[in-house]
Design an enzyme around this catalytic site. Sequence first.
Site, PDB file in Angstrom:
ATOM      1  N   ARG A   1       0.822  -1.198   0.000  1.00  0.00           N
ATOM      2  CA  ARG A   1       0.000   0.000   0.000  1.00  0.00           C
ATOM      3  C   ARG A   1       0.863   1.258   0.000  1.00  0.00           C
ATOM      4  O   ARG A   1       0.523   2.260  -0.626  1.00  0.00           O
ATOM      5  CB  ARG A   1      -0.959   0.002   1.186  1.00  0.00           C
ATOM      6  CG  ARG A   1      -1.904   1.199   1.184  1.00  0.00           C
ATOM      7  CD  ARG A   1      -2.917   1.142   2.320  1.00  0.00           C
ATOM      8  NE  ARG A   1      -3.946   0.159   2.046  1.00  0.00           N
ATOM      9  CZ  ARG A   1      -4.253  -0.856   2.836  1.00  0.00           C
ATOM     10  NH1 ARG A   1      -3.584  -1.026   3.958  1.00  0.00           N
ATOM     11  NH2 ARG A   1      -5.206  -1.696   2.524  1.00  0.00           N
ATOM     12  N   ALA A   2       1.984   1.219   0.706  1.00  0.00           N
ATOM     13  CA  ALA A   2       2.863   2.387   0.765  1.00  0.00           C
ATOM     14  C   ALA A   2       3.371   2.754  -0.620  1.00  0.00           C
ATOM     15  O   ALA A   2       3.425   3.941  -0.984  1.00  0.00           O
ATOM     16  CB  ALA A   2       4.034   2.114   1.706  1.00  0.00           C
TER      17      ALA A   2
END
Length: 733
Positions: A276-277
């Site tokens: 997700r980062a």
Amino acid sequence: MPLHYPFSAVVGSDDMALALLLNAVSPSVGGVLIRGEKGTAKSTMVRALAGILPQIEIVAGDRFSSAPTDRGTETPDGPIPHDAPTEHRPVRLVELPIGATEDRIAGSLHLEKALSEGVTAFEPGLLARAHRGLLYVDEVNLLHDHVVDQLLDAAAMGRVTVERDGVSVEHAARFVLIGTMNPEEGELRPQLLDRFGLTVEVSAPREAALRAEVIRRRVAFDSDPERFSATFAADELALRERIVAARERVSGIELTDWALTKIATVCAGFDVDGMRADIVTARTAAAHAAWEGRTRITRADIRVAARMALPHRRRRAPFDAPGLDEDLLDSLLGDDDEPDPRDDGPASDSRGENDKNDDDNPGVATTGQQDPQSGASAEDTGDAEETGDAVDTGNTEGTASDAGEYGPGSESSNDTDAGTETGDPQQGDRDAGENGRPGGAATEPGTVTAASDPYRTRLLTVAGTGHGVSGRRSRAITTTGRRTGSAGFTGSDVHLPATIRAAASHQAARGREAGRDGGRLLLSARDLRSAVREGREANLVLFCVDASGSMAARTRMEQVKTAILSLLLDAYRRRDKVGLVTFRGSGAQVALPPTSSVDVAAARLAELPAGGRTPLAEGLLTAAGLLRVERVRDPQRRPLVVVVTDGRATHGPDALARSRAAAAGLASHGVASVVVDCESGRFRMGLASELATRLGAEHIPLGEVTAEGLTHTVRTHTAPDRRTTALTEGEVA
């Protein structure tokens, strides 16, 4: 409609302004969490954002703010006609109250229609109202966990599904989620932090000139809001036009292989979990490039994106504040831009990064605090070093703080105290706190000893069933949990089957006849029933810690601090309030008033000195006085007092007798308590065990606080009816 403070008039919040604007340009960034001390214009700026957003086009009269492109699709109200008219309206800012129920957030059965007309109809909630707008949660860290889970799941999926009370509904809910919080009031769990796209830290400016300008503008706005807003109307319009232009440009931003590799290198270098980062960083970098008027992502765009997308996602110790090592970030990025970059956008400086002056960023006030090369304020730089080392928690990298697993136990043997215990409690204090123990490593009065690595601790609970706020410690009747029955109507959470049963016996008396009234159930207000749910509550965990000379042997104090730190980690996971009372020398003090921020408690623990005599009675009396105050402030939150001591009492006349009287007084109020016995050595006096008896508390040797010491305790110690603690093999932190 009251005027909101202009977005462009806020002084000293450049990072916050940029994060909000990037979400306005590209809602797929995923929202922003704004962390900062009170009085830093967090709420003011969020509310002002709606005023500079362009209006949206919706299907006229649609309760779900459907877009014209949605015509022909299904909504809970039925299909949208292909020829449905449209209209324009401002973007909504929907504020979610802390006390909002799950039904109010997601929507529920329309009770009036169900009970009076016999039809199943859906009443939309706040998430439906926020569709294509802004959803603002002030003090998001104070929301119940189940509400936050529901909220952030909707933000991630872009849809809401309601399955309850005979209602099965799904509708779109795409919004920019904005949360604000004061870290002193407690942290969000790491899993919830990860659901916010960006996070920024804000603090009040320290320069006198900037603070004076803040006062000047606020006073002017309060005196004449319309005139003040008109002063910044041109800046507000310029920001709105720039947002529109950036939105048109962002879909065409080219995400090259070079940019993807740089983003992946940075995320991997900071050891973030999951992907997700990387995705959020890429979206944020594209939004920043569009905001700057470029068509390609540059090194500067990635740097800005990483500073906002990674701090709350990096692996860190449980009590470390989010932060980012900017030297490491620069090292991972390198000093090279993509070969042969295109120069399609407006001219920018040699850094390619927004320096937030009036020419490049109209309407956003400059703080004067920022490093023009990094874009980071002085307070942000080195945040991890400044805030992450307040407590020596050891190496907990890679552990899940929310799961309560902080690595293997590190307790030392309880019998490894420096020196030999004597039969005189006062002599023990004199030996340890004043003269030192022969051949031992005694600490001098005022010496601070660090804790070792924390360990998993056994679960301590308050016996019985309470009625406190939802949490994860003791059994309680709460607004969440399994439904166990019904009661008189409380205004929410209607128990429909129980309501129908209550009304059924009165139908004949109310004149209902077969074949008449359209089959409607004839109801009265007194028929309504609310569901009774049993779950878990959060408690007030008050530590009463003996910091006298008898505890000051270095090895023992290290064990004590490690045990307390481990219990603090458990309190963090279970969403408790925590307080700290210490006693040493000639009195006791409230080292930490009850708070939801266990980070502050851990910091106070790290600074705790030891030495001197043992005023045990004063410590217990101070704890009792603090509990009386908290009972008035929060009467439904049940306390659990954890007394950490070896049981000695050496200060003042009749010290031991006064301590026993104080213990009996505390027990007379029915306060649940636990005595963690820190006495060590071959010859023990058993004073802590006697103190536990006086308190009506459970006596736990220091070594049995750990989960590793639990097995023997469970086999030999059954306590089905204990007042103060409940312990099962499955309830280990």
